[in-house]
Scaffold this motif. Sequence first.
Motif, PDB file in Angstrom:
ATOM      1  N   PHE A 119      34.816  39.493  31.981  1.00  0.00           N
ATOM      2  CA  PHE A 119      34.782  39.113  30.565  1.00  0.00           C
ATOM      3  C   PHE A 119      36.162  38.636  30.110  1.00  0.00           C
ATOM      4  O   PHE A 119      36.280  37.617  29.423  1.00  0.00           O
ATOM      5  CB  PHE A 119      34.310  40.298  29.717  1.00  0.00           C
ATOM      6  N   ILE A 120      37.205  39.349  30.510  1.00  0.00           N
ATOM      7  CA  ILE A 120      38.574  38.954  30.145  1.00  0.00           C
ATOM      8  C   ILE A 120      38.914  37.594  30.751  1.00  0.00           C
ATOM      9  O   ILE A 120      39.535  36.745  30.093  1.00  0.00           O
ATOM     10  CB  ILE A 120      39.580  40.036  30.590  1.00  0.00           C
ATOM     11  N   VAL A 172      34.116  44.076  33.026  1.00  0.00           N
ATOM     12  CA  VAL A 172      35.076  43.889  31.925  1.00  0.00           C
ATOM     13  C   VAL A 172      36.154  42.887  32.339  1.00  0.00           C
ATOM     14  O   VAL A 172      36.561  42.028  31.540  1.00  0.00           O
ATOM     15  CB  VAL A 172      35.685  45.235  31.494  1.00  0.00           C
ATOM     16  N   SER A 207      38.670  41.639  39.862  1.00  0.00           N
ATOM     17  CA  SER A 207      37.237  41.826  39.595  1.00  0.00           C
ATOM     18  C   SER A 207      36.416  41.600  40.852  1.00  0.00           C
ATOM     19  O   SER A 207      35.457  42.329  41.117  1.00  0.00           O
ATOM     20  CB  SER A 207      36.766  40.889  38.478  1.00  0.00           C
ATOM     21  N   ASN A 250      31.886  53.269  37.419  1.00  0.00           N
ATOM     22  CA  ASN A 250      33.185  52.986  36.794  1.00  0.00           C
ATOM     23  C   ASN A 250      33.844  51.745  37.390  1.00  0.00           C
ATOM     24  O   ASN A 250      34.406  50.923  36.665  1.00  0.00           O
ATOM     25  CB  ASN A 250      34.101  54.198  36.865  1.00  0.00           C
ATOM     26  N   LEU A 265      31.760  48.700  36.188  1.00  0.00           N
ATOM     27  CA  LEU A 265      32.042  48.397  34.782  1.00  0.00           C
ATOM     28  C   LEU A 265      33.420  47.770  34.621  1.00  0.00           C
ATOM     29  O   LEU A 265      33.587  46.805  33.859  1.00  0.00           O
ATOM     30  CB  LEU A 265      31.934  49.666  33.941  1.00  0.00           C
ATOM     31  N   THR A 266      34.401  48.266  35.357  1.00  0.00           N
ATOM     32  CA  THR A 266      35.749  47.678  35.303  1.00  0.00           C
ATOM     33  C   THR A 266      35.715  46.232  35.789  1.00  0.00           C
ATOM     34  O   THR A 266      36.365  45.361  35.200  1.00  0.00           O
ATOM     35  CB  THR A 266      36.723  48.511  36.155  1.00  0.00           C
TER      36      THR A 266
END
Length: 119
Positions: free
Chosen positions: A28-29, A25, A78, A18, A21-22
């Motif tokens: 990506f942002i 993401v 991140s 988790n 994955l966070t």
Amino acid sequence: MARSQLGKLGTYLKPHWNKALTGVVALFIVNVLGVWIPLLIRNGIDELQVTFSFNRVLYYVLMVLLLASVMWVIRMASRILLFGVGRQVEFDLKQRIFQHLLRMEPAYFSRNTAGEPES
């Protein structure tokens, strides 16, 4: 062989999926925002060539600063998440090695002293 090693790594990453994955993401942002800023500047230049006003210049400057600040915060989050997962996996691996060493017979350590190559 590479697949089995990747599978072993997956078993260590599984408890932290988790956070990983966070972190992905969030990256990506950050990349989306990194593309959005030049597009915003392009649109601002195009708009200011037609009708120039100080308020519109201020708007575009503040938007770029805001987006860059949001990018910085998300990028730091991140990195904290992904590097934290890496540190936790490293800790788990070290713990597993240490637990293995504790289960070994004392004779192994008398035959194989530290710093000497195995014969």
